[in-house]
Design a protein around this motif. Sequence first.
Motif, short mmCIF file in Angstrom:
data_model
loop_
_atom_site.label_atom_id
_atom_site.label_comp_id
_atom_site.label_asym_id
_atom_site.label_seq_id
_atom_site.Cartn_x
_atom_site.Cartn_y
_atom_site.Cartn_z
N GLY A 163 27.33 -6.87 4.60
CA GLY A 163 26.50 -5.73 4.23
C GLY A 163 27.13 -4.88 3.14
N ASN B 255 15.57 -15.14 6.99
CA ASN B 255 16.98 -15.34 7.31
C ASN B 255 17.39 -16.78 7.04
N ASN C 91 21.97 -4.94 5.32
CA ASN C 91 21.82 -6.14 6.16
C ASN C 91 22.32 -7.41 5.46
N LYS D 139 26.93 -12.39 7.41
CA LYS D 139 26.27 -11.18 6.93
C LYS D 139 27.31 -10.22 6.35
N ASN E 39 19.39 -13.08 2.16
CA ASN E 39 20.83 -13.25 2.38
C ASN E 39 21.15 -14.73 2.27
#
Length: 250
Positions: free
Chosen positions: A198, A87, A216, A196, A190
């Motif tokens: 998606g 992350n 995600n 985020k 990401n």
Amino acid sequence: MMGGHHAMSGAAAWLAITTPVTVGSVNLGFGALHMERWETLAGAIVCAGAALLPDADHHNATIARSLPPISNILARIIGKVAGGHRNGTHSILGILFFIFVAWLADSWSMEVSQLGVVYPGAALFAILLISFAVKSVKFMPPLLCWVIALAAGAFVGMNAPLERAWFPLAVTAGVIVHILGDMLTIGGCNLLWPIKIGAPRWFRRIPVIGDCWKANGRVALPILAETGSKAEWILASLMTSYVAIAIILA
Ligand SMILES: [Zn+2]
């Protein structure tokens, strides 16, 4: 991507940036920075270690086992702050953070009689990064890992490449090449974390390209499929051959 393969990609990236490698009439490196041979090698081991940095968010990764018990504890803390594995440390924010830390370490200089100006921050950070690179060689016992890291760190500290920007640049190249490597596997990254976005369900249903953007928010170009796949080993062998050729020709 596996730890050793990340380290190899870091060394390959540094050699590509610094070494004009020509095989026949094909140029395999940019040679954007002119460096002496030993400067190139010192940068390559630092960049190999930096290419393991983003996995500081994973308590079981190569980097977490490099200098026990300090590294295991640090990895747990970083994992918590960065929102878990792949992350924060695998995002643009993470890249900026690592550049800032490298720049901060590099900006600490002092005058030492006989040695002239030395850079203790860069040397200490380099020792840490080199220990990561050394640890990625699987069979290395922890004590030997420390010994090699200290010896190579002293080498880097005394023989740092003349261009002062080399240290933050090596760290930046290593971190970016790590994230790119992970984006070639199914998991992806990401880059916009903590934002985020998606992929909508209809997108994920599209054959082939549906795998490139996840629910995600992670994005991937999964040509290597799973971490540790046959394709990853082939890429790693190609990178190892490139590193060997570049070191010989540097
Ligand atoms: Zn990773």
